[in-house]
Write a protein that holds these residues in place. Sequence first.
Motif, PDB file in Angstrom:
ATOM      1  N   TRP A 441       9.947  59.211  88.354  1.00 29.03           N
ATOM      2  CA  TRP A 441       9.141  59.320  87.132  1.00 29.03           C
ATOM      3  C   TRP A 441       8.241  60.550  87.181  1.00 29.03           C
ATOM      4  CZ3 TRP A 441       9.086  56.758  82.516  1.00 29.03           C
ATOM      5  CH2 TRP A 441       7.993  57.004  81.685  1.00 29.03           C
ATOM      6  N   ALA A 442       7.547  60.735  88.309  1.00 32.62           N
ATOM      7  CA  ALA A 442       6.631  61.878  88.434  1.00 32.62           C
ATOM      8  C   ALA A 442       7.385  63.199  88.383  1.00 32.62           C
ATOM      9  CB  ALA A 442       5.846  61.763  89.750  1.00 32.62           C
ATOM     10  N   ILE A 443       8.568  63.234  89.002  1.00 32.48           N
ATOM     11  CA  ILE A 443       9.376  64.461  89.008  1.00 32.48           C
ATOM     12  C   ILE A 443       9.877  64.788  87.613  1.00 32.48           C
ATOM     13  CG2 ILE A 443      11.506  65.512  89.879  1.00 32.48           C
ATOM     14  CD1 ILE A 443      11.090  63.842  92.447  1.00 32.48           C
ATOM     15  N   HIS A 444      10.369  63.771  86.909  1.00 31.50           N
ATOM     16  CA  HIS A 444      10.959  63.984  85.591  1.00 31.50           C
ATOM     17  C   HIS A 444       9.927  64.158  84.478  1.00 31.50           C
ATOM     18  CE1 HIS A 444      14.992  61.979  86.897  1.00 31.50           C
ATOM     19  NE2 HIS A 444      14.885  63.228  87.311  1.00 31.50           N
ATOM     20  N   MET A 445       8.668  63.817  84.763  1.00 34.39           N
ATOM     21  CA  MET A 445       7.620  63.936  83.741  1.00 34.39           C
ATOM     22  C   MET A 445       6.553  64.945  84.145  1.00 34.39           C
ATOM     23  SD  MET A 445       8.640  61.887  81.361  1.00 34.39           S
ATOM     24  CE  MET A 445       7.240  61.504  80.315  1.00 34.39           C
ATOM     25  N   ASP A 446       6.847  65.791  85.111  1.00 33.29           N
ATOM     26  CA  ASP A 446       5.895  66.786  85.611  1.00 33.29           C
ATOM     27  C   ASP A 446       5.715  67.905  84.581  1.00 33.29           C
ATOM     28  OD1 ASP A 446       4.411  68.679  86.931  1.00 33.29           O
ATOM     29  OD2 ASP A 446       5.594  68.624  88.773  1.00 33.29           O
ATOM     30  N   PRO A 447       4.519  68.063  84.007  1.00 35.21           N
ATOM     31  CA  PRO A 447       4.306  69.109  82.991  1.00 35.21           C
ATOM     32  C   PRO A 447       4.427  70.522  83.552  1.00 35.21           C
ATOM     33  CG  PRO A 447       2.212  68.091  83.608  1.00 35.21           C
ATOM     34  CD  PRO A 447       3.299  67.282  84.261  1.00 35.21           C
ATOM     35  N   ASN A 448       4.354  70.674  84.875  1.00 33.42           N
ATOM     36  CA  ASN A 448       4.529  71.987  85.486  1.00 33.42           C
ATOM     37  C   ASN A 448       5.998  72.393  85.547  1.00 33.42           C
ATOM     38  OD1 ASN A 448       1.723  72.375  86.114  1.00 33.42           O
ATOM     39  ND2 ASN A 448       1.980  70.894  87.770  1.00 33.42           N
ATOM     40  N   ILE A 449       6.873  71.429  85.338  1.00 37.93           N
ATOM     41  CA  ILE A 449       8.314  71.692  85.353  1.00 37.93           C
ATOM     42  C   ILE A 449       8.896  71.603  83.957  1.00 37.93           C
ATOM     43  CG2 ILE A 449      10.549  70.872  86.213  1.00 37.93           C
ATOM     44  CD1 ILE A 449       9.087  69.761  88.656  1.00 37.93           C
ATOM     45  N   TRP A 450       8.489  70.570  83.227  1.00 39.53           N
ATOM     46  CA  TRP A 450       9.052  70.311  81.896  1.00 39.53           C
ATOM     47  C   TRP A 450       7.974  70.527  80.843  1.00 39.53           C
ATOM     48  CZ3 TRP A 450      14.099  69.271  82.923  1.00 39.53           C
ATOM     49  CH2 TRP A 450      14.395  68.712  84.163  1.00 39.53           C
ATOM     50  N   GLU A 451       8.211  71.422  79.922  1.00 38.91           N
ATOM     51  CA  GLU A 451       7.265  71.657  78.834  1.00 38.91           C
ATOM     52  C   GLU A 451       7.225  70.439  77.920  1.00 38.91           C
ATOM     53  OE1 GLU A 451       6.472  74.855  75.186  1.00 38.91           O
ATOM     54  OE2 GLU A 451       8.228  75.050  76.488  1.00 38.91           O
ATOM     55  N   ASP A 452       6.040  69.968  77.597  1.00 38.18           N
ATOM     56  CA  ASP A 452       5.865  68.778  76.753  1.00 38.18           C
ATOM     57  C   ASP A 452       6.771  67.641  77.233  1.00 38.18           C
ATOM     58  OD1 ASP A 452       4.085  70.165  75.046  1.00 38.18           O
ATOM     59  OD2 ASP A 452       5.775  71.007  73.935  1.00 38.18           O
ATOM     60  N   PRO A 453       6.558  67.145  78.445  1.00 43.80           N
ATOM     61  CA  PRO A 453       7.489  66.165  79.032  1.00 43.80           C
ATOM     62  C   PRO A 453       7.590  64.854  78.265  1.00 43.80           C
ATOM     63  CG  PRO A 453       5.470  66.311  80.334  1.00 43.80           C
ATOM     64  CD  PRO A 453       5.430  67.443  79.355  1.00 43.80           C
ATOM     65  N   HIS A 454       6.573  64.509  77.469  1.00 40.28           N
ATOM     66  CA  HIS A 454       6.600  63.236  76.745  1.00 40.28           C
ATOM     67  C   HIS A 454       7.351  63.345  75.412  1.00 40.28           C
ATOM     68  CE1 HIS A 454       3.919  61.101  79.494  1.00 40.28           C
ATOM     69  NE2 HIS A 454       3.242  62.239  79.590  1.00 40.28           N
ATOM     70  N   ILE A 455       7.863  64.510  75.112  1.00 37.20           N
ATOM     71  CA  ILE A 455       8.621  64.708  73.870  1.00 37.20           C
ATOM     72  C   ILE A 455      10.109  64.702  74.184  1.00 37.20           C
ATOM     73  CG2 ILE A 455       9.133  66.313  71.992  1.00 37.20           C
ATOM     74  CD1 ILE A 455       6.266  67.279  72.144  1.00 37.20           C
ATOM     75  N   PHE A 456      10.875  63.972  73.385  1.00 33.74           N
ATOM     76  CA  PHE A 456      12.328  63.912  73.538  1.00 33.74           C
ATOM     77  C   PHE A 456      12.925  65.203  72.983  1.00 33.74           C
ATOM     78  CE2 PHE A 456      16.594  62.681  71.959  1.00 33.74           C
ATOM     79  CZ  PHE A 456      17.138  62.189  73.130  1.00 33.74           C
ATOM     80  N   LYS A 457      13.419  66.050  73.874  1.00 34.84           N
ATOM     81  CA  LYS A 457      13.904  67.368  73.468  1.00 34.84           C
ATOM     82  C   LYS A 457      15.163  67.724  74.269  1.00 34.84           C
ATOM     83  CE  LYS A 457      11.281  70.940  74.354  1.00 34.84           C
ATOM     84  NZ  LYS A 457      10.141  71.903  74.304  1.00 34.84           N
ATOM     85  N   PRO A 458      16.353  67.303  73.819  1.00 37.71           N
ATOM     86  CA  PRO A 458      17.597  67.586  74.539  1.00 37.71           C
ATOM     87  C   PRO A 458      17.863  69.067  74.758  1.00 37.71           C
ATOM     88  CG  PRO A 458      17.960  65.888  72.877  1.00 37.71           C
ATOM     89  CD  PRO A 458      16.587  66.448  72.642  1.00 37.71           C
ATOM     90  N   SER A 459      17.325  69.930  73.900  1.00 41.47           N
ATOM     91  CA  SER A 459      17.601  71.371  74.009  1.00 41.47           C
ATOM     92  C   SER A 459      17.102  71.953  75.330  1.00 41.47           C
ATOM     93  CB  SER A 459      16.962  72.128  72.841  1.00 41.47           C
ATOM     94  OG  SER A 459      15.557  71.949  72.830  1.00 41.47           O
TER      95      SER A 459
END
Length: 539
Positions: A441-459
Amino acid sequence: MDVIFLWLVTIVLGFLLLKQLYRWRSLPPGPWGLPVFGYLPFLDPEQPHLTLTKLAERYGPIYGIDMGSTYAVIISDYKLVREAFAKDVFSGRAPLYLTHGIMRGFGIICSEGARWKDQRKLVTTWLKSFGMSKHSVSRDKLEKRIASGVHEVVQNLRENNGSPVNLSDMITHSLGNVVNDIIFGFKYDADDKTWRWFRQIQEEGCHEMGVSAIVNFLPFMRFISPSIQKTMEVLIRGQAQTHRLYASIIARRRKMLGLQKPAGAERPAHDKLFDEHPEGFIKCTKYSKNASNDEVHFFNPDVLIPSQDECILDKFLIEQKRRYENKEESAIFVTDEQLHFLLADMFGAGLDTTSVTLSWFLLYMALYPDEQELVREEILSVYSEECEIDSSKLPKLMAAICETQRIRSIVPVGIPHGCLQDTYLGNYRIPKGAMIVPLQWAIHMDPNIWEDPHIFKPSRFLDENGKLLKPQEFIPFQTGKRMCPGDELSRMLTVGFMVQLFRSFRVRLESKPPSTKEMQGKVGVTLSPPHVLFVCDSL
């Protein structure tokens, strides 16, 4: 004399204390906990991954906490996870009560050492021979087996004529029968009483495994807590009932193959299993944690619908016969007891993780209709008619699936590993017996890795040319030596179901969207989505 003795005791105790402080200094940083209970009282019982993620923000990508009788090392950095799980020293299982107490090291998920290596090699070989490989000559045959389940769903939806449906439940039934076909070589009729009974046991077991997590770290709680005692009763009874059913299916499969049970492979607990009914049927007891009365029926294995294709069970029984006839030492790894646990692991892991992924995916497709249209247009342009599916030609669909697995990690705390001996990771000492938690969860929701991690953005999973990206930070099936052996099969099932479904229907919610809290999901063995009804509009 007393002064000298006191002086010596003080020196010894001081030395031991300094030694322990030095050992603590070499461990990963982390919060203090309470005596006996450790940090367990401070974990959110409904969303433990969120508590662990907050601690990662405070203590860093690797930290340690005491969880009852178990010392846990929490890793929230993908590089450290990949480094750790590539090593043999981290290929064990943590000494948890449910793993070692109930499962007793059997199967494939909870096994270690020689048994795990033997069973993993067999399962991987068999799955690849069935077509679970991108370049396998049998891949087309496996896709046809998957398509048979999808056709059932599509036909049921057409007959439903646009009425609200529990699409997740419908898919779980058909997906479950595809898994049954691959593992057992049999399918159930949709209305079969034993099939409904079996699924109820699976669903309740998955939930109770999550509820009973405290027993993993504080085994003595099963003696003093009435609620936990009831939960343990449900789990143990469900396991026994499941294995009895498997024994009946195995007996029929042996008869079809013309095989005899090898001497030494027997499971003593099942010696009189077939004496419960004049025709050898198995007694199935329907029960619930909250029900006062049990409902009993007998299972006739002849009602099962046999498959003409290969299955895991056949492969195991043939290998079992070979090893026992040759008097190989490794025959100890192919007993009937091991087979029961292995079948349960494969069915549970194969169905639960894939069905939960599909349920979340459908929910996000309904919540984001523009993304659904992009996926549908791609499917219709590439596979307007039924044929062998190459997922590399469907980058938008794959990106949407990946984004679903990122934003709602199916196993948010990952599958914990065990440290087999004292070692080091990230300049910290990791003691033997520690539980290693890859905090997905922490890896996949890390804002330092994923921009706006809480937004569903397949692109975010597509490059500038529209091709699928495979970020190193994305580990839905974990990584390393104990990576899920059925990851490719799960992808085939997910893609196969979605291509057929979106080629025929648009999907929308029957009622208002789930609340923000409901969208957090429900933690059990997996992170399951909220219950919703769908409407499938024919094209």
